[in-house]
Design a protein around this motif. Structure first.
Motif, mmCIF file in Angstrom:
data_model
loop_
_atom_site.group_PDB
_atom_site.id
_atom_site.type_symbol
_atom_site.label_atom_id
_atom_site.label_comp_id
_atom_site.label_asym_id
_atom_site.label_seq_id
_atom_site.Cartn_x
_atom_site.Cartn_y
_atom_site.Cartn_z
ATOM 1 N N UNK A 27 0.872 -1.170 0.008
ATOM 2 C CA UNK A 27 0.062 0.163 0.196
ATOM 3 C C UNK A 27 0.992 1.230 0.001
ATOM 4 N N UNK A 28 1.939 1.267 0.845
ATOM 5 C CA UNK A 28 2.865 2.371 0.865
ATOM 6 C C UNK A 28 3.393 2.641 -0.487
ATOM 7 N N UNK A 29 3.964 1.706 -1.104
ATOM 8 C CA UNK A 29 4.764 1.732 -2.347
ATOM 9 C C UNK A 29 3.738 2.109 -3.658
ATOM 10 N N UNK A 30 2.790 1.611 -3.451
ATOM 11 C CA UNK A 30 1.598 1.948 -4.524
ATOM 12 C C UNK A 30 1.053 3.457 -4.404
ATOM 13 N N UNK A 31 0.957 3.793 -3.053
ATOM 14 C CA UNK A 31 0.410 5.171 -2.904
ATOM 15 C C UNK A 31 1.527 6.228 -3.479
ATOM 16 N N UNK A 32 2.858 5.659 -3.437
ATOM 17 C CA UNK A 32 3.768 6.653 -3.970
ATOM 18 C C UNK A 32 4.311 6.344 -5.426
ATOM 19 N N UNK A 33 3.136 5.876 -6.113
ATOM 20 C CA UNK A 33 3.621 5.683 -7.736
ATOM 21 C C UNK A 33 4.078 4.311 -8.079
ATOM 22 N N UNK A 34 4.335 3.373 -7.054
ATOM 23 C CA UNK A 34 5.129 2.222 -7.366
ATOM 24 C C UNK A 34 4.283 1.410 -8.604
ATOM 25 N N UNK A 35 5.168 0.721 -9.250
ATOM 26 C CA UNK A 35 4.444 -0.201 -10.141
ATOM 27 C C UNK A 35 4.939 -1.706 -9.813
ATOM 28 N N UNK A 36 3.890 -2.504 -10.054
ATOM 29 C CA UNK A 36 4.145 -3.855 -9.778
ATOM 30 C C UNK A 36 4.512 -4.613 -11.089
ATOM 31 N N UNK A 37 5.533 -5.581 -10.829
ATOM 32 C CA UNK A 37 5.925 -6.702 -11.791
ATOM 33 C C UNK A 37 5.807 -7.913 -11.442
ATOM 34 N N UNK A 38 5.899 -8.723 -12.312
ATOM 35 C CA UNK A 38 5.996 -10.246 -12.026
ATOM 36 C C UNK A 38 4.654 -10.874 -11.302
ATOM 37 N N UNK A 39 3.701 -10.322 -11.765
ATOM 38 C CA UNK A 39 2.325 -10.732 -11.167
ATOM 39 C C UNK A 39 2.017 -12.253 -11.527
ATOM 40 N N UNK A 40 2.680 -12.872 -12.572
ATOM 41 C CA UNK A 40 2.557 -14.055 -13.176
ATOM 42 C C UNK A 40 3.298 -15.149 -12.436
ATOM 43 N N UNK A 41 4.405 -14.729 -11.821
ATOM 44 C CA UNK A 41 5.031 -15.904 -11.223
ATOM 45 C C UNK A 41 4.706 -15.580 -9.793
ATOM 46 N N UNK A 42 4.046 -15.024 -9.129
ATOM 47 C CA UNK A 42 4.018 -14.646 -7.865
ATOM 48 C C UNK A 42 3.048 -15.913 -7.251
ATOM 49 N N UNK A 43 1.907 -16.398 -7.918
ATOM 50 C CA UNK A 43 1.251 -17.599 -7.404
ATOM 51 C C UNK A 43 1.955 -19.116 -7.189
ATOM 52 N N UNK A 44 3.030 -19.002 -8.124
ATOM 53 C CA UNK A 44 3.773 -20.269 -8.109
ATOM 54 C C UNK A 44 4.822 -20.228 -7.057
ATOM 55 N N UNK A 45 5.064 -18.881 -6.399
ATOM 56 C CA UNK A 45 6.078 -18.787 -5.276
ATOM 57 C C UNK A 45 5.144 -19.039 -4.058
ATOM 58 N N UNK A 46 4.200 -18.777 -3.973
ATOM 59 C CA UNK A 46 3.445 -18.936 -2.881
ATOM 60 C C UNK A 46 2.927 -20.382 -2.826
ATOM 61 N N UNK A 47 2.609 -21.146 -3.978
ATOM 62 C CA UNK A 47 2.639 -22.353 -3.824
ATOM 63 C C UNK A 47 3.757 -23.444 -3.463
ATOM 64 N N UNK A 48 4.757 -22.690 -3.994
ATOM 65 C CA UNK A 48 6.085 -23.628 -3.653
ATOM 66 C C UNK A 48 6.517 -23.194 -2.052
ATOM 67 N N UNK A 49 6.417 -21.986 -1.638
ATOM 68 C CA UNK A 49 6.743 -22.010 -0.124
ATOM 69 C C UNK A 49 5.721 -22.689 0.800
ATOM 70 N N UNK A 50 4.446 -22.500 0.283
ATOM 71 C CA UNK A 50 3.602 -23.531 0.960
ATOM 72 C C UNK A 50 3.734 -24.919 1.012
ATOM 73 N N UNK A 51 4.247 -25.195 -0.163
ATOM 74 C CA UNK A 51 4.662 -26.686 -0.409
ATOM 75 C C UNK A 51 5.938 -27.101 0.512
ATOM 76 N N UNK A 52 6.685 -26.222 0.544
ATOM 77 C CA UNK A 52 7.724 -26.517 1.490
ATOM 78 C C UNK A 52 7.435 -26.809 3.143
ATOM 79 N N UNK A 53 6.302 -26.048 3.393
ATOM 80 C CA UNK A 53 6.187 -26.330 4.981
ATOM 81 C C UNK A 53 5.193 -27.596 5.086
ATOM 82 N N UNK A 54 4.242 -27.836 4.108
ATOM 83 C CA UNK A 54 3.525 -29.134 4.217
ATOM 84 C C UNK A 54 4.473 -30.096 3.730
ATOM 85 N N UNK A 55 5.352 -30.269 2.965
ATOM 86 C CA UNK A 55 6.226 -31.143 2.610
ATOM 87 C C UNK A 55 7.059 -31.832 3.756
#
Length: 179
Positions: A27-55
């Motif tokens: 929220x802080x970054x976007x309020x200051x004009x920040x732009x987001x990149x990499x939205x396509x790989x972010x879900x894979x990162x979430x799944x991988x890190x969740x998988x680490x804990x479950x695994x």
């Protein structure tokens, strides 16, 4: 096994705290004009890190792996050191830190703290934790699988961050996503 479950749940709680910090910082970054990149790989990162804990938990439970002190105690020390490095990164980047790749134009590149010596120190923490957490209780398959998948993901992630930093209007800008 109970203490290992507590450890993995503590790491999960730490990750939940990270996500709360990341949402606030986004929220802080976007309020200051920040732009987001990499939205396509972010879900894979979430799944991988969740998988680490479950695994970690699944492999130890299913394979009934024993705790081997000669491996487990040093691995636990690495897990704790990785947490320390991760939070040092978060503190150093302040509101610019995020689990997403968000770059605020015009901000100077952060070169203090662990960034003084390493380009992507938080990823050092992620790699160390991804190997060590499973090995605390002998989850070798989880350690190997996470490490291989994480290596592929980090190639994508680091390229994304470096591109986002290089293409901001006021390069070099600080990466909000040195996650």
């Amino acid at each position: 096994m109970i203490w290992y479950t507590v450890l993995v749940l503590a790491v999960a709680a730490e990750r939940t705290a990270e996500l709360a910090v990341a949402r606030r910082n986004a929220r802080w970054s976007l309020a200051r004009g920040g732009t987001e990149s990499g939205q396509r790989h972010y879900p894979a990162m979430v799944v991988l890190h969740t998988g680490l804990l479950a695994g970690c938990l699944y492999e130890v439970l299913a394979a009934e792996t024993p705790f081997v002190p000669a491996v487990g105690w040093p691995a636990l020390a690495v897990v704790l050191a990785a947490q320390g490095l991760r939070w040092w990164c978060i503190r150093t980047l302040g509101p610019q830190w995020n689990t997403r790749v968000i770059v605020v134009p015009g901000l100077p590149r952060v070169t203090g703290g662990p960034y003084r010596r390493l380009r992507h120190p938080n990823y050092v923490a992620v790699v160390a934790e991804g190997i060590a957490l499973p090995l605390v209780h002998g989850a070798w398959i989880t350690a190997l699988a996470f490490t291989v998948c994480n290596a592929v993901l980090l190639i994508v992630r680091i390229r994304c961050e470096d591109t986002a930093l290089a293409t901001t209007a006021e390069a070099p800008a600080a990466a909000g996503a040195r996650a």
